[in-house]
Motif scaffolding. Sequence first.
Motif, PDB file in Angstrom:
ATOM      1  N   LYS A   1       2.153  14.470   3.255  1.00  0.00           N
ATOM      2  CA  LYS A   1       2.814  13.893   2.681  1.00  0.00           C
ATOM      3  C   LYS A   1       3.823  13.076   2.389  1.00  0.00           C
ATOM      4  O   LYS A   1       3.317  11.813   1.140  1.00  0.00           O
ATOM      5  CB  LYS A   1       3.170  15.659   2.028  1.00  0.00           C
ATOM      6  CG  LYS A   1       2.051  16.634   1.059  1.00  0.00           C
ATOM      7  CD  LYS A   1       2.328  17.476   0.104  1.00  0.00           C
ATOM      8  CE  LYS A   1       1.279  18.325   0.130  1.00  0.00           C
ATOM      9  NZ  LYS A   1       1.865  19.882  -0.634  1.00  0.00           N
ATOM     10  N   PRO A   2       4.855  13.271   2.906  1.00  0.00           N
ATOM     11  CA  PRO A   2       5.899  12.078   2.935  1.00  0.00           C
ATOM     12  C   PRO A   2       5.311  11.142   3.096  1.00  0.00           C
ATOM     13  O   PRO A   2       5.542   9.328   2.421  1.00  0.00           O
ATOM     14  CB  PRO A   2       6.793  12.424   3.747  1.00  0.00           C
ATOM     15  CG  PRO A   2       6.190  14.290   3.929  1.00  0.00           C
ATOM     16  CD  PRO A   2       5.399  14.675   4.110  1.00  0.00           C
ATOM     17  N   VAL A   3       4.283  10.470   4.581  1.00  0.00           N
ATOM     18  CA  VAL A   3       3.996   9.240   4.758  1.00  0.00           C
ATOM     19  C   VAL A   3       2.978   9.102   3.879  1.00  0.00           C
ATOM     20  O   VAL A   3       2.729   7.766   3.536  1.00  0.00           O
ATOM     21  CB  VAL A   3       3.145  10.286   6.427  1.00  0.00           C
ATOM     22  CG1 VAL A   3       1.993   8.532   6.807  1.00  0.00           C
ATOM     23  CG2 VAL A   3       4.346  10.689   7.122  1.00  0.00           C
ATOM     24  N   THR A   4       2.236   9.602   4.047  1.00  0.00           N
ATOM     25  CA  THR A   4       1.147   9.226   2.367  1.00  0.00           C
ATOM     26  C   THR A   4       1.558   9.014   1.424  1.00  0.00           C
ATOM     27  O   THR A   4       1.179   7.999   0.333  1.00  0.00           O
ATOM     28  CB  THR A   4       0.605  10.565   1.585  1.00  0.00           C
ATOM     29  OG1 THR A   4      -0.712  10.936   3.140  1.00  0.00           O
ATOM     30  CG2 THR A   4      -1.059  10.088   1.066  1.00  0.00           C
ATOM     31  N   ALA A   5       2.557   9.410   0.645  1.00  0.00           N
ATOM     32  CA  ALA A   5       3.987   9.122  -0.460  1.00  0.00           C
ATOM     33  C   ALA A   5       4.466   7.543   0.027  1.00  0.00           C
ATOM     34  O   ALA A   5       3.620   6.551  -0.859  1.00  0.00           O
ATOM     35  CB  ALA A   5       4.454  10.119  -0.865  1.00  0.00           C
ATOM     36  N   GLU A   6       4.832   7.131   1.030  1.00  0.00           N
ATOM     37  CA  GLU A   6       4.731   6.038   1.780  1.00  0.00           C
ATOM     38  C   GLU A   6       4.290   5.012   1.702  1.00  0.00           C
ATOM     39  O   GLU A   6       4.027   3.788   0.942  1.00  0.00           O
ATOM     40  CB  GLU A   6       5.837   6.175   3.070  1.00  0.00           C
ATOM     41  CG  GLU A   6       7.154   5.269   3.159  1.00  0.00           C
ATOM     42  CD  GLU A   6       7.834   4.862   4.658  1.00  0.00           C
ATOM     43  OE1 GLU A   6       8.137   3.826   4.636  1.00  0.00           O
ATOM     44  OE2 GLU A   6       7.132   6.401   5.032  1.00  0.00           O
ATOM     45  N   ARG A   7       3.447   4.989   2.233  1.00  0.00           N
ATOM     46  CA  ARG A   7       2.187   4.627   2.202  1.00  0.00           C
ATOM     47  C   ARG A   7       1.331   4.470   0.393  1.00  0.00           C
ATOM     48  O   ARG A   7       1.067   2.555   0.509  1.00  0.00           O
ATOM     49  CB  ARG A   7       1.119   5.335   3.119  1.00  0.00           C
ATOM     50  CG  ARG A   7      -0.658   4.392   2.629  1.00  0.00           C
ATOM     51  CD  ARG A   7      -1.726   5.004   3.228  1.00  0.00           C
ATOM     52  NE  ARG A   7      -2.071   5.498   2.286  1.00  0.00           N
ATOM     53  CZ  ARG A   7      -2.956   6.722   2.673  1.00  0.00           C
ATOM     54  NH1 ARG A   7      -3.645   7.258   3.369  1.00  0.00           N
ATOM     55  NH2 ARG A   7      -3.273   7.138   0.892  1.00  0.00           N
ATOM     56  N   ASP A   8       1.434   5.189  -0.428  1.00  0.00           N
ATOM     57  CA  ASP A   8       0.982   4.828  -1.875  1.00  0.00           C
ATOM     58  C   ASP A   8       2.422   3.970  -2.192  1.00  0.00           C
ATOM     59  O   ASP A   8       1.739   2.959  -2.836  1.00  0.00           O
ATOM     60  CB  ASP A   8       0.553   5.921  -2.337  1.00  0.00           C
ATOM     61  CG  ASP A   8      -0.334   6.769  -1.716  1.00  0.00           C
ATOM     62  OD1 ASP A   8      -1.050   6.304  -1.067  1.00  0.00           O
ATOM     63  OD2 ASP A   8      -0.184   8.278  -2.068  1.00  0.00           O
ATOM     64  N   GLU A   9       3.601   3.926  -2.276  1.00  0.00           N
ATOM     65  CA  GLU A   9       4.483   3.740  -2.399  1.00  0.00           C
ATOM     66  C   GLU A   9       4.216   1.928  -2.318  1.00  0.00           C
ATOM     67  O   GLU A   9       4.456   0.661  -3.036  1.00  0.00           O
ATOM     68  CB  GLU A   9       5.786   4.069  -2.547  1.00  0.00           C
ATOM     69  CG  GLU A   9       6.755   3.211  -2.790  1.00  0.00           C
ATOM     70  CD  GLU A   9       7.434   3.360  -4.283  1.00  0.00           C
ATOM     71  OE1 GLU A   9       7.695   2.173  -4.572  1.00  0.00           O
ATOM     72  OE2 GLU A   9       6.377   3.618  -5.345  1.00  0.00           O
TER      73      GLU A   9
ATOM     74  N   ARG B   1       1.475  -0.279  -4.091  1.00  0.00           N
ATOM     75  CA  ARG B   1       2.010  -0.029  -5.180  1.00  0.00           C
ATOM     76  C   ARG B   1       3.076  -1.401  -5.795  1.00  0.00           C
ATOM     77  O   ARG B   1       2.790  -2.254  -5.681  1.00  0.00           O
ATOM     78  CB  ARG B   1       2.553   0.791  -6.490  1.00  0.00           C
ATOM     79  CG  ARG B   1       1.951   1.949  -6.585  1.00  0.00           C
ATOM     80  CD  ARG B   1       2.407   2.402  -7.560  1.00  0.00           C
ATOM     81  NE  ARG B   1       3.246   3.726  -6.817  1.00  0.00           N
ATOM     82  CZ  ARG B   1       3.284   4.341  -5.917  1.00  0.00           C
ATOM     83  NH1 ARG B   1       1.433   5.510  -6.359  1.00  0.00           N
ATOM     84  NH2 ARG B   1       3.669   5.461  -5.345  1.00  0.00           N
ATOM     85  N   GLU B   2       3.709  -1.640  -4.560  1.00  0.00           N
ATOM     86  CA  GLU B   2       4.306  -2.356  -5.004  1.00  0.00           C
ATOM     87  C   GLU B   2       3.803  -3.926  -3.832  1.00  0.00           C
ATOM     88  O   GLU B   2       4.203  -5.111  -3.896  1.00  0.00           O
ATOM     89  CB  GLU B   2       6.047  -2.154  -3.179  1.00  0.00           C
ATOM     90  CG  GLU B   2       6.893  -1.443  -3.841  1.00  0.00           C
ATOM     91  CD  GLU B   2       7.965  -0.969  -2.359  1.00  0.00           C
ATOM     92  OE1 GLU B   2       8.037  -1.539  -1.902  1.00  0.00           O
ATOM     93  OE2 GLU B   2       8.540   0.123  -2.763  1.00  0.00           O
ATOM     94  N   ARG B   3       2.968  -4.138  -2.299  1.00  0.00           N
ATOM     95  CA  ARG B   3       2.322  -5.222  -2.518  1.00  0.00           C
ATOM     96  C   ARG B   3       1.628  -5.979  -3.874  1.00  0.00           C
ATOM     97  O   ARG B   3       1.518  -6.396  -3.457  1.00  0.00           O
ATOM     98  CB  ARG B   3       1.340  -4.982  -1.486  1.00  0.00           C
ATOM     99  CG  ARG B   3       0.250  -5.065  -0.480  1.00  0.00           C
ATOM    100  CD  ARG B   3      -0.523  -5.709   0.041  1.00  0.00           C
ATOM    101  NE  ARG B   3      -1.652  -4.758  -0.908  1.00  0.00           N
ATOM    102  CZ  ARG B   3      -2.511  -3.332  -0.879  1.00  0.00           C
ATOM    103  NH1 ARG B   3      -2.061  -3.516   0.999  1.00  0.00           N
ATOM    104  NH2 ARG B   3      -3.669  -2.982  -1.176  1.00  0.00           N
ATOM    105  N   ASP B   4       0.638  -4.823  -4.371  1.00  0.00           N
ATOM    106  CA  ASP B   4       0.234  -4.656  -5.615  1.00  0.00           C
ATOM    107  C   ASP B   4       0.565  -6.010  -6.252  1.00  0.00           C
ATOM    108  O   ASP B   4       0.010  -6.996  -7.113  1.00  0.00           O
ATOM    109  CB  ASP B   4      -0.474  -3.709  -6.457  1.00  0.00           C
ATOM    110  CG  ASP B   4      -1.836  -3.156  -5.078  1.00  0.00           C
ATOM    111  OD1 ASP B   4      -2.551  -3.479  -4.019  1.00  0.00           O
ATOM    112  OD2 ASP B   4      -2.262  -2.310  -5.638  1.00  0.00           O
ATOM    113  N   GLU B   5       2.546  -5.603  -6.954  1.00  0.00           N
ATOM    114  CA  GLU B   5       2.892  -5.989  -7.657  1.00  0.00           C
ATOM    115  C   GLU B   5       3.303  -7.736  -7.038  1.00  0.00           C
ATOM    116  O   GLU B   5       3.567  -8.625  -7.708  1.00  0.00           O
ATOM    117  CB  GLU B   5       4.150  -4.918  -7.482  1.00  0.00           C
ATOM    118  CG  GLU B   5       3.870  -4.157  -8.881  1.00  0.00           C
ATOM    119  CD  GLU B   5       4.983  -2.726  -9.064  1.00  0.00           C
ATOM    120  OE1 GLU B   5       6.235  -3.586  -7.857  1.00  0.00           O
ATOM    121  OE2 GLU B   5       4.701  -1.728  -9.374  1.00  0.00           O
TER     122      GLU B   5
END
Length: 145
Positions: free
Chosen positions: A39-47, A50-54
């Motif tokens: 869960k923490p790894v997946t949450a970090e990956r998703d974040e 999002r940052e890359r897309d921004e």
Amino acid sequence: NDLEQAKNDLDSSRRLNKTKEEELKKKDGDLSSYKEQMKPVTAERDELKRERDELETKVMKMDMELRNIQQIEERKYQVEIMRLKTEVEELKRESKKKQQIEPKGALSEANAAEVTAPALTSALARVRARRGTATGVAAGLPGKP
């Protein structure tokens, strides 16, 4: 005898089934534990996604702004060049008028070109200098936002 054999087979099947169920429960527990750890790894990956897309969006916007600035500057230079060409033509016409009015031996056509050349050269130097400044800004050189 067949009945006992059937009972033994049934008992054996039940034990095997029970063993399989226990293995399945253990694997299910391991899977749940693994998912919990991820869960923490997946949450970090998703974040990070999002940052890359921004950042990609920001880069695209900056590229568009840069192109717009370059187009505006280029139009300014074209207008300035046209103005300078017009000015040179006017100077040539004035020179010809003066040549016609003045007595012979005054300004020749070569002399008239020599008179207008410095004005054109300095005007073109100003345009080139502005272009250098604009491309410096467009390239993101320090000193200008």
